[in-house]
Design an enzyme around this catalytic site. Structure first.
Site, PDB file in Angstrom:
ATOM      1  CE  LYS A 124       1.881   5.400   8.129  1.00  0.00           C
ATOM      2  NZ  LYS A 124       0.570   4.972   8.489  1.00  0.00           N
ATOM      3  CG  ASP A 131       5.905   4.049   0.663  1.00  0.00           C
ATOM      4  OD1 ASP A 131       6.193   4.856   1.575  1.00  0.00           O
ATOM      5  OD2 ASP A 131       4.735   3.797   0.321  1.00  0.00           O
ATOM      6  CE1 TYR A 133      -3.758   2.440   0.627  1.00  0.00           C
ATOM      7  CE2 TYR A 133      -2.430   3.277   2.439  1.00  0.00           C
ATOM      8  CZ  TYR A 133      -3.519   3.407   1.587  1.00  0.00           C
ATOM      9  OH  TYR A 133      -4.354   4.484   1.698  1.00  0.00           O
TER      10      TYR A 133
HETATM   11  N1  PMP Z   1       2.957   4.385   2.165  1.00  0.00           N
HETATM   12  C1  PMP Z   1       2.947   3.475   3.154  1.00  0.00           C
HETATM   13  C2  PMP Z   1       3.993   2.404   3.166  1.00  0.00           C
HETATM   14  C3  PMP Z   1       1.957   3.519   4.143  1.00  0.00           C
HETATM   15  O1  PMP Z   1       1.951   2.595   5.102  1.00  0.00           O
HETATM   16  C4  PMP Z   1       0.983   4.544   4.090  1.00  0.00           C
HETATM   17  C5  PMP Z   1      -0.110   4.651   5.135  1.00  0.00           C
HETATM   18  N2  PMP Z   1      -0.207   3.673   6.034  1.00  0.00           N
HETATM   19  C6  PMP Z   1       1.047   5.472   3.060  1.00  0.00           C
HETATM   20  C7  PMP Z   1       2.043   5.372   2.111  1.00  0.00           C
HETATM   21  C8  PMP Z   1       0.048   6.578   2.962  1.00  0.00           C
HETATM   22  O2  PMP Z   1       0.255   7.511   3.976  1.00  0.00           O
HETATM   23  P1  PMP Z   1      -0.943   8.464   4.453  1.00  0.00           P
HETATM   24  O3  PMP Z   1      -1.937   7.601   5.141  1.00  0.00           O
HETATM   25  O4  PMP Z   1      -0.254   9.438   5.369  1.00  0.00           O
HETATM   26  O5  PMP Z   1      -1.479   9.131   3.244  1.00  0.00           O
END
Ligand code: PMP
Length: 442
Positions: free
Chosen positions: A267, A239, A144
Protein backbone atom coordinates in the site's frame (compact mmCIF):
# COMPACT_ATOMS: atom_id res chain seq x y z
CA UNK A 1 -28.08 10.39 -15.19
CA UNK A 2 -25.11 9.48 -13.04
CA UNK A 3 -26.23 6.12 -11.65
CA UNK A 4 -27.03 4.98 -15.16
CA UNK A 5 -23.52 5.56 -16.42
CA UNK A 6 -21.86 3.58 -13.63
CA UNK A 7 -24.54 0.91 -14.00
CA UNK A 8 -23.98 0.71 -17.75
CA UNK A 9 -20.25 0.29 -17.22
CA UNK A 10 -20.96 -2.40 -14.64
CA UNK A 11 -23.21 -4.22 -17.08
CA UNK A 12 -20.44 -4.24 -19.69
CA UNK A 13 -17.86 -5.19 -17.06
CA UNK A 14 -19.86 -8.21 -15.89
CA UNK A 15 -19.70 -9.66 -19.39
CA UNK A 16 -15.92 -9.69 -19.52
CA UNK A 17 -14.57 -9.45 -15.94
CA UNK A 18 -15.57 -11.99 -13.25
CA UNK A 19 -18.24 -10.29 -11.17
CA UNK A 20 -17.52 -7.11 -13.10
CA UNK A 21 -14.56 -6.11 -10.92
CA UNK A 22 -10.87 -6.86 -10.48
CA UNK A 23 -11.15 -7.19 -6.69
CA UNK A 24 -14.33 -8.47 -5.00
CA UNK A 25 -15.08 -5.70 -2.48
CA UNK A 26 -15.38 -3.17 -5.32
CA UNK A 27 -18.58 -4.84 -6.50
CA UNK A 28 -20.47 -3.28 -3.51
CA UNK A 29 -22.36 -6.55 -2.98
CA UNK A 30 -22.28 -6.23 0.78
CA UNK A 31 -24.17 -2.94 0.58
CA UNK A 32 -26.67 -4.03 -2.02
CA UNK A 33 -26.05 -1.56 -4.86
CA UNK A 34 -24.05 -1.39 -8.07
CA UNK A 35 -20.52 -0.02 -7.67
CA UNK A 36 -19.39 3.49 -8.50
CA UNK A 37 -16.97 3.69 -11.38
CA UNK A 38 -14.33 6.31 -10.71
CA UNK A 39 -13.06 8.70 -13.33
CA UNK A 40 -10.52 10.67 -11.34
CA UNK A 41 -9.43 11.69 -7.86
CA UNK A 42 -7.70 14.62 -6.19
CA UNK A 43 -6.90 15.19 -2.52
CA UNK A 44 -9.78 13.90 -0.40
CA UNK A 45 -12.19 13.63 -3.35
CA UNK A 46 -13.10 11.10 -6.01
CA UNK A 47 -15.32 11.79 -9.03
CA UNK A 48 -17.53 9.06 -10.45
CA UNK A 49 -18.21 8.30 -14.11
CA UNK A 50 -20.90 10.99 -14.19
CA UNK A 51 -18.57 13.61 -12.74
CA UNK A 52 -20.22 13.62 -9.29
CA UNK A 53 -17.76 14.48 -6.50
CA UNK A 54 -17.57 12.46 -3.25
CA UNK A 55 -15.55 12.84 -0.07
CA UNK A 56 -13.49 9.67 -0.09
CA UNK A 57 -12.89 7.63 3.04
CA UNK A 58 -11.52 4.58 1.23
CA UNK A 59 -8.24 6.13 0.09
CA UNK A 60 -7.57 3.22 -2.28
CA UNK A 61 -7.69 0.98 0.85
CA UNK A 62 -4.64 2.58 2.40
CA UNK A 63 -2.05 3.95 0.00
CA UNK A 64 -3.48 7.47 -0.23
CA UNK A 65 -2.28 8.72 3.13
CA UNK A 66 -1.46 12.11 1.58
CA UNK A 67 -4.64 12.23 -0.50
CA UNK A 68 -5.09 11.43 -4.19
CA UNK A 69 -2.84 12.67 -6.97
CA UNK A 70 -0.35 14.35 -4.66
CA UNK A 71 1.71 16.74 -6.83
CA UNK A 72 5.09 15.54 -5.53
CA UNK A 73 4.24 11.90 -6.18
CA UNK A 74 2.90 12.63 -9.65
CA UNK A 75 6.08 14.64 -10.33
CA UNK A 76 8.29 11.73 -9.24
CA UNK A 77 6.37 9.32 -11.50
CA UNK A 78 6.66 11.73 -14.45
CA UNK A 79 10.41 12.07 -13.99
CA UNK A 80 10.83 8.29 -13.80
CA UNK A 81 8.58 7.77 -16.82
CA UNK A 82 10.90 9.78 -19.04
CA UNK A 83 13.66 7.25 -18.32
CA UNK A 84 11.68 4.16 -19.29
CA UNK A 85 9.10 1.99 -17.57
CA UNK A 86 10.86 -1.32 -16.85
CA UNK A 87 14.34 -2.75 -17.33
CA UNK A 88 14.40 -6.10 -15.56
CA UNK A 89 17.84 -5.04 -14.32
CA UNK A 90 18.74 -3.36 -11.03
CA UNK A 91 18.52 0.40 -10.47
CA UNK A 92 19.97 2.80 -7.90
CA UNK A 93 16.46 3.74 -6.84
CA UNK A 94 15.84 0.21 -5.55
CA UNK A 95 18.88 0.52 -3.31
CA UNK A 96 17.77 3.90 -1.99
CA UNK A 97 14.26 2.56 -1.43
CA UNK A 98 15.57 -0.41 0.58
CA UNK A 99 17.86 1.89 2.60
CA UNK A 100 14.95 4.18 3.38
CA UNK A 101 12.68 1.32 4.53
CA UNK A 102 15.47 -0.16 6.67
CA UNK A 103 16.06 3.24 8.27
CA UNK A 104 12.34 3.64 9.13
CA UNK A 105 11.21 0.17 10.22
CA UNK A 106 12.88 -0.88 13.46
CA UNK A 107 12.66 -4.65 12.75
CA UNK A 108 13.78 -4.53 9.12
CA UNK A 109 17.48 -5.10 8.38
CA UNK A 110 17.02 -6.28 4.80
CA UNK A 111 14.06 -6.00 2.46
CA UNK A 112 12.92 -7.56 -0.83
CA UNK A 113 10.46 -5.68 -3.06
CA UNK A 114 7.49 -7.47 -4.67
CA UNK A 115 4.34 -6.28 -6.45
CA UNK A 116 1.52 -6.68 -3.92
CA UNK A 117 0.74 -7.37 -0.30
CA UNK A 118 -0.29 -10.89 -1.25
CA UNK A 119 3.11 -11.60 -2.74
CA UNK A 120 4.76 -10.20 0.36
CA UNK A 121 2.89 -12.42 2.85
CA UNK A 122 3.11 -15.48 0.62
CA UNK A 123 6.87 -15.07 0.31
CA UNK A 124 7.32 -14.36 4.02
CA UNK A 125 5.55 -17.61 4.90
CA UNK A 126 7.70 -19.61 2.49
CA UNK A 127 10.79 -18.05 4.00
CA UNK A 128 9.61 -18.73 7.56
CA UNK A 129 8.98 -22.38 6.69
CA UNK A 130 12.40 -22.71 5.13
CA UNK A 131 14.15 -20.99 8.04
CA UNK A 132 12.49 -23.06 10.75
CA UNK A 133 12.12 -26.32 8.84
CA UNK A 134 8.48 -26.45 10.03
CA UNK A 135 5.25 -26.53 7.99
CA UNK A 136 2.40 -25.04 9.99
CA UNK A 137 1.48 -21.40 10.33
CA UNK A 138 -0.80 -19.72 12.83
CA UNK A 139 -3.03 -16.80 11.95
CA UNK A 140 -6.02 -15.18 13.58
CA UNK A 141 -9.67 -15.69 12.68
CA UNK A 142 -10.90 -12.80 10.59
CA UNK A 143 -7.44 -11.47 9.73
CA UNK A 144 -6.67 -11.11 6.04
CA UNK A 145 -3.20 -11.48 4.61
CA UNK A 146 -3.90 -11.49 0.89
CA UNK A 147 -5.33 -14.28 -1.23
CA UNK A 148 -2.56 -16.90 -1.11
CA UNK A 149 -3.98 -20.37 -0.33
CA UNK A 150 -2.58 -20.62 3.19
CA UNK A 151 -4.43 -17.51 4.32
CA UNK A 152 -7.89 -18.26 2.95
CA UNK A 153 -8.86 -20.16 6.04
CA UNK A 154 -11.22 -18.11 8.20
CA UNK A 155 -10.04 -14.95 6.46
CA UNK A 156 -11.45 -11.45 6.91
CA UNK A 157 -12.00 -8.61 4.42
CA UNK A 158 -13.87 -9.63 1.23
CA UNK A 159 -13.86 -13.28 2.27
CA UNK A 160 -15.70 -12.33 5.47
CA UNK A 161 -18.20 -10.21 3.61
CA UNK A 162 -19.12 -13.04 1.33
CA UNK A 163 -19.17 -15.67 4.04
CA UNK A 164 -16.75 -17.86 2.11
CA UNK A 165 -13.85 -18.14 4.50
CA UNK A 166 -12.64 -21.38 2.98
CA UNK A 167 -12.35 -20.79 -0.73
CA UNK A 168 -12.86 -23.72 -3.08
CA UNK A 169 -9.57 -24.44 -4.79
CA UNK A 170 -7.62 -24.43 -1.55
CA UNK A 171 -6.47 -27.98 -0.89
CA UNK A 172 -7.11 -29.84 2.35
CA UNK A 173 -3.37 -30.21 2.76
CA UNK A 174 -2.88 -26.45 2.78
CA UNK A 175 -5.85 -25.97 5.11
CA UNK A 176 -4.48 -28.41 7.66
CA UNK A 177 -1.23 -26.49 7.79
CA UNK A 178 -3.05 -23.29 8.82
CA UNK A 179 -4.07 -22.89 12.46
CA UNK A 180 -6.49 -20.19 13.56
CA UNK A 181 -6.34 -18.49 16.94
CA UNK A 182 -8.53 -15.67 18.29
CA UNK A 183 -7.22 -12.17 17.99
CA UNK A 184 -6.60 -10.53 21.38
CA UNK A 185 -6.86 -13.94 23.11
CA UNK A 186 -3.40 -15.11 24.11
CA UNK A 187 -4.80 -18.28 25.70
CA UNK A 188 -6.10 -19.42 22.32
CA UNK A 189 -2.54 -19.02 21.01
CA UNK A 190 -1.10 -20.94 23.97
CA UNK A 191 -3.52 -23.83 23.39
CA UNK A 192 -2.50 -24.16 19.74
CA UNK A 193 1.15 -23.99 20.70
CA UNK A 194 0.63 -26.72 23.31
CA UNK A 195 -0.90 -28.92 20.60
CA UNK A 196 1.39 -28.11 17.67
CA UNK A 197 4.32 -26.04 19.02
CA UNK A 198 7.25 -27.83 17.42
CA UNK A 199 5.49 -27.86 14.02
CA UNK A 200 4.67 -24.15 13.82
CA UNK A 201 6.94 -22.10 11.58
CA UNK A 202 5.35 -18.71 12.07
CA UNK A 203 2.57 -16.70 13.62
CA UNK A 204 1.33 -13.97 11.30
CA UNK A 205 -0.78 -11.12 12.63
CA UNK A 206 -2.21 -7.79 11.60
CA UNK A 207 -0.91 -5.80 14.60
CA UNK A 208 -3.94 -3.56 14.31
CA UNK A 209 -6.59 -5.51 12.45
CA UNK A 210 -8.09 -3.71 9.49
CA UNK A 211 -9.83 -6.62 7.83
CA UNK A 212 -12.63 -7.28 10.32
CA UNK A 213 -13.04 -3.54 10.43
CA UNK A 214 -10.61 -1.69 12.68
CA UNK A 215 -9.65 -3.65 15.83
CA UNK A 216 -6.73 -2.52 17.99
CA UNK A 217 -4.61 -4.99 19.96
CA UNK A 218 -5.28 -5.18 23.69
CA UNK A 219 -2.41 -3.86 25.82
CA UNK A 220 0.24 -6.57 26.12
CA UNK A 221 -1.17 -8.85 23.40
CA UNK A 222 1.61 -8.26 20.87
CA UNK A 223 4.33 -8.44 23.54
CA UNK A 224 2.94 -11.75 24.79
CA UNK A 225 2.87 -13.08 21.24
CA UNK A 226 6.51 -12.05 20.90
CA UNK A 227 7.54 -13.92 24.04
CA UNK A 228 5.63 -17.06 23.10
CA UNK A 229 7.26 -17.02 19.66
CA UNK A 230 10.71 -16.57 21.17
CA UNK A 231 10.16 -19.39 23.67
CA UNK A 232 8.95 -21.81 20.99
CA UNK A 233 11.36 -20.70 18.21
CA UNK A 234 8.39 -19.64 16.08
CA UNK A 235 8.91 -16.67 13.77
CA UNK A 236 6.72 -13.65 14.48
CA UNK A 237 5.49 -12.03 11.25
CA UNK A 238 3.89 -8.60 11.55
CA UNK A 239 1.69 -7.98 8.53
CA UNK A 240 2.06 -4.23 8.20
CA UNK A 241 0.60 -4.01 4.70
CA UNK A 242 -2.10 -1.71 6.10
CA UNK A 243 -0.39 -0.21 9.17
CA UNK A 244 3.13 0.25 7.81
CA UNK A 245 4.01 3.96 7.56
CA UNK A 246 0.40 4.84 8.43
CA UNK A 247 0.00 4.63 12.19
CA UNK A 248 3.53 5.96 12.81
CA UNK A 249 6.61 6.66 10.66
CA UNK A 250 7.89 3.18 11.61
CA UNK A 251 4.50 1.43 11.53
CA UNK A 252 2.65 -0.45 14.28
CA UNK A 253 5.92 -1.98 15.51
CA UNK A 254 7.03 1.52 16.46
CA UNK A 255 3.65 2.55 17.89
CA UNK A 256 3.35 -0.54 20.12
CA UNK A 257 7.09 -1.19 20.58
CA UNK A 258 7.22 -4.85 19.63
CA UNK A 259 9.90 -6.53 17.58
CA UNK A 260 8.78 -8.99 14.87
CA UNK A 261 11.19 -11.31 13.01
CA UNK A 262 9.63 -10.60 9.63
CA UNK A 263 7.50 -7.71 8.39
CA UNK A 264 5.27 -7.57 5.34
CA UNK A 265 4.47 -4.24 3.69
CA UNK A 266 2.40 -2.82 0.84
CA UNK A 267 0.00 0.00 0.00
CA UNK A 268 1.73 3.21 1.21
CA UNK A 269 5.22 2.06 0.16
CA UNK A 270 4.06 2.09 -3.47
CA UNK A 271 2.61 5.60 -3.37
CA UNK A 272 -0.45 4.19 -5.14
CA UNK A 273 1.41 1.98 -7.60
CA UNK A 274 1.50 -1.83 -7.25
CA UNK A 275 4.16 -2.57 -4.63
CA UNK A 276 4.68 -4.90 -1.71
CA UNK A 277 7.75 -5.87 0.30
CA UNK A 278 8.92 -8.28 2.95
CA UNK A 279 11.83 -7.77 5.24
CA UNK A 280 13.21 -8.47 8.68
CA UNK A 281 16.16 -10.07 10.40
CA UNK A 282 19.27 -10.27 8.24
CA UNK A 283 19.99 -13.96 8.95
CA UNK A 284 16.50 -14.88 7.73
CA UNK A 285 16.49 -12.64 4.65
CA UNK A 286 19.88 -13.96 3.63
CA UNK A 287 18.15 -17.26 2.86
CA UNK A 288 16.33 -15.67 -0.10
CA UNK A 289 17.61 -16.42 -3.64
CA UNK A 290 20.07 -15.77 -5.14
CA UNK A 291 22.04 -15.48 -1.88
CA UNK A 292 20.19 -18.45 -0.38
CA UNK A 293 18.01 -21.40 -1.41
CA UNK A 294 14.49 -19.92 -0.92
CA UNK A 295 13.23 -19.06 -4.37
CA UNK A 296 11.26 -15.89 -4.96
CA UNK A 297 11.39 -13.63 -8.02
CA UNK A 298 9.46 -11.04 -10.05
CA UNK A 299 9.79 -9.60 -13.56
CA UNK A 300 8.39 -6.24 -12.47
CA UNK A 301 9.64 -6.25 -8.86
CA UNK A 302 11.35 -2.96 -8.01
CA UNK A 303 9.74 -1.39 -11.08
CA UNK A 304 11.17 2.11 -11.63
CA UNK A 305 7.82 3.93 -11.70
CA UNK A 306 6.61 2.16 -8.58
CA UNK A 307 9.91 2.79 -6.77
CA UNK A 308 9.83 6.47 -7.73
CA UNK A 309 6.29 6.88 -6.39
CA UNK A 310 7.03 4.90 -3.22
CA UNK A 311 10.34 6.61 -2.54
CA UNK A 312 8.75 10.04 -2.86
CA UNK A 313 5.91 8.99 -0.57
CA UNK A 314 8.24 7.63 2.11
CA UNK A 315 10.50 10.70 1.82
CA UNK A 316 7.57 13.01 2.46
CA UNK A 317 6.45 10.91 5.42
CA UNK A 318 9.96 10.42 6.81
CA UNK A 319 10.74 14.11 6.92
CA UNK A 320 7.45 15.29 8.27
CA UNK A 321 6.15 13.86 11.53
CA UNK A 322 3.81 16.82 11.18
CA UNK A 323 1.83 14.69 8.69
CA UNK A 324 1.13 12.15 11.44
CA UNK A 325 0.17 14.87 13.89
CA UNK A 326 -2.25 16.35 11.39
CA UNK A 327 -3.72 12.92 10.62
CA UNK A 328 -4.28 12.29 14.32
CA UNK A 329 -5.88 15.72 14.84
CA UNK A 330 -8.23 15.32 11.88
CA UNK A 331 -9.16 11.75 12.74
CA UNK A 332 -9.77 12.62 16.39
CA UNK A 333 -12.04 15.48 15.35
CA UNK A 334 -14.00 13.05 13.18
CA UNK A 335 -14.23 10.53 16.03
CA UNK A 336 -15.35 13.20 18.52
CA UNK A 337 -17.95 14.50 16.07
CA UNK A 338 -19.32 11.02 15.41
CA UNK A 339 -19.45 10.12 19.11
CA UNK A 340 -21.38 13.30 19.81
CA UNK A 341 -23.82 12.27 17.07
CA UNK A 342 -24.38 8.80 18.56
CA UNK A 343 -25.54 10.30 21.83
CA UNK A 344 -28.80 11.35 20.23
CA UNK A 345 -29.45 8.05 18.44
CA UNK A 346 -30.96 4.91 19.89
CA UNK A 347 -28.83 2.29 18.12
CA UNK A 348 -26.13 -0.12 19.33
CA UNK A 349 -22.91 1.29 17.85
CA UNK A 350 -19.19 0.89 18.45
CA UNK A 351 -16.54 3.13 16.99
CA UNK A 352 -12.99 1.75 16.86
CA UNK A 353 -10.15 3.99 15.76
CA UNK A 354 -6.37 3.85 15.70
CA UNK A 355 -4.86 7.00 14.18
CA UNK A 356 -6.29 7.53 10.71
CA UNK A 357 -8.06 4.14 10.50
CA UNK A 358 -11.54 3.62 11.89
CA UNK A 359 -14.73 1.55 11.70
CA UNK A 360 -18.24 2.20 12.88
CA UNK A 361 -19.64 -1.20 13.89
CA UNK A 362 -23.40 -1.66 14.11
CA UNK A 363 -23.22 -3.59 17.35
CA UNK A 364 -23.04 -2.65 21.01
CA UNK A 365 -19.50 -3.98 21.33
CA UNK A 366 -16.81 -3.91 22.52
CA UNK A 367 -15.45 -5.21 19.22
CA UNK A 368 -12.19 -6.97 19.97
CA UNK A 369 -12.10 -10.01 17.65
CA UNK A 370 -14.00 -11.77 14.87
CA UNK A 371 -16.62 -13.20 17.26
CA UNK A 372 -17.61 -9.73 18.38
CA UNK A 373 -17.18 -8.08 14.94
CA UNK A 374 -19.55 -10.51 13.26
CA UNK A 375 -22.33 -9.60 15.69
CA UNK A 376 -22.60 -6.39 13.65
CA UNK A 377 -25.87 -5.78 11.87
CA UNK A 378 -24.66 -5.77 8.28
CA UNK A 379 -28.10 -4.79 6.96
CA UNK A 380 -27.95 -1.62 8.97
CA UNK A 381 -24.42 -0.97 7.80
CA UNK A 382 -25.68 -1.30 4.22
CA UNK A 383 -28.40 1.29 4.81
CA UNK A 384 -25.88 3.58 6.50
CA UNK A 385 -23.48 3.26 3.58
CA UNK A 386 -26.20 4.03 1.03
CA UNK A 387 -27.52 7.02 2.99
CA UNK A 388 -23.99 8.43 3.32
CA UNK A 389 -23.38 7.87 -0.38
CA UNK A 390 -26.49 9.88 -1.22
CA UNK A 391 -24.88 12.69 0.78
CA UNK A 392 -21.72 12.23 -1.35
CA UNK A 393 -19.61 10.57 1.31
CA UNK A 394 -18.00 7.32 0.33
CA UNK A 395 -17.23 4.82 3.09
CA UNK A 396 -15.96 1.24 2.71
CA UNK A 397 -18.71 -0.80 1.03
CA UNK A 398 -18.56 -3.46 3.75
CA UNK A 399 -18.91 -3.56 7.54
CA UNK A 400 -15.68 -5.56 7.67
CA UNK A 401 -13.37 -3.04 6.06
CA UNK A 402 -11.94 0.00 7.76
CA UNK A 403 -12.13 3.61 6.62
CA UNK A 404 -9.05 5.76 6.00
CA UNK A 405 -8.52 9.44 6.69
CA UNK A 406 -5.87 11.25 4.64
CA UNK A 407 -3.71 14.27 5.36
CA UNK A 408 -5.69 16.15 2.72
CA UNK A 409 -9.06 15.84 4.55
CA UNK A 410 -10.07 19.35 5.58
CA UNK A 411 -12.23 20.61 8.44
CA UNK A 412 -15.17 20.63 6.05
CA UNK A 413 -14.43 17.05 4.93
CA UNK A 414 -14.85 16.11 8.60
CA UNK A 415 -17.85 18.27 9.43
CA UNK A 416 -19.90 17.03 6.49
CA UNK A 417 -19.77 13.31 7.26
CA UNK A 418 -20.59 14.06 10.90
CA UNK A 419 -23.73 15.94 9.83
CA UNK A 420 -24.54 13.28 7.25
CA UNK A 421 -24.04 10.48 9.80
CA UNK A 422 -26.60 12.09 12.10
CA UNK A 423 -29.21 12.04 9.33
CA UNK A 424 -28.29 8.53 8.20
CA UNK A 425 -28.42 7.10 11.73
CA UNK A 426 -31.71 8.80 12.48
CA UNK A 427 -33.12 7.28 9.29
CA UNK A 428 -31.97 3.83 10.42
CA UNK A 429 -33.30 4.27 13.95
CA UNK A 430 -36.69 5.21 12.46
CA UNK A 431 -36.94 2.08 10.35
CA UNK A 432 -38.40 -0.42 12.76
CA UNK A 433 -38.81 -2.91 9.91
CA UNK A 434 -35.06 -3.27 9.38
CA UNK A 435 -33.66 -6.69 10.10
CA UNK A 436 -31.29 -6.78 13.02
CA UNK A 437 -30.13 -10.31 12.30
CA UNK A 438 -26.37 -10.73 12.63
CA UNK A 439 -24.33 -12.01 9.73
CA UNK A 440 -24.72 -15.75 9.36
CA UNK A 441 -21.52 -17.62 8.66
CA UNK A 442 -21.72 -21.05 7.07
N1 PMP B 1 -2.22 -7.98 4.30
C1 PMP B 1 -3.09 -7.08 4.78
C2 PMP B 1 -3.09 -6.77 6.24
C3 PMP B 1 -4.00 -6.45 3.92
O1 PMP B 1 -4.87 -5.57 4.42
C4 PMP B 1 -3.98 -6.77 2.54
C5 PMP B 1 -4.93 -6.13 1.56
N2 PMP B 1 -5.89 -5.33 2.05
C6 PMP B 1 -3.05 -7.70 2.09
C7 PMP B 1 -2.18 -8.29 2.99
C8 PMP B 1 -2.97 -8.07 0.65
O2 PMP B 1 -2.46 -7.01 -0.10
P1 PMP B 1 -2.77 -6.91 -1.67
O3 PMP B 1 -4.22 -6.60 -1.80
O4 PMP B 1 -1.87 -5.79 -2.12
O5 PMP B 1 -2.39 -8.20 -2.28
Amino acid sequence: MKEKKSSKLFERAREVIPGGVNSPVRAFRAVGIDPLFIRRAKGSYVWDAEGRRYIDYIGSWGPMILGHAHPRILGAIRRALAGGTSFGLPTELEVRMAELIVSRMPAVEMVRMVNSGTEATMSAIRLARAFTGRDKIMKFEGCYHGHADSFLIKAGSGAATFGTPDSPGVTKGVATDTLNARFNDIDSVRKLIEAWGSEIAAIIVEPIVGNMGCIPPKPGFLEELRSLCTAEKILFIADEVMTGFRVAPGGAQQLYRFHPDLVTMGKIIGGGLPVGAYGGRREILEMVAPGGPVYQAGTLSGNPLAMAAGYEMLSILANRTVVYKKLERTSRALEDGLRETFKGVDLPLTLNRVGSMFTLFFTGGPVTDWESAKKSDVERYGVFFREMLKMVIILPPSQFEEAFVSASHSGDDIARPVRAARKALEAIADRSTLSSAPLQRP
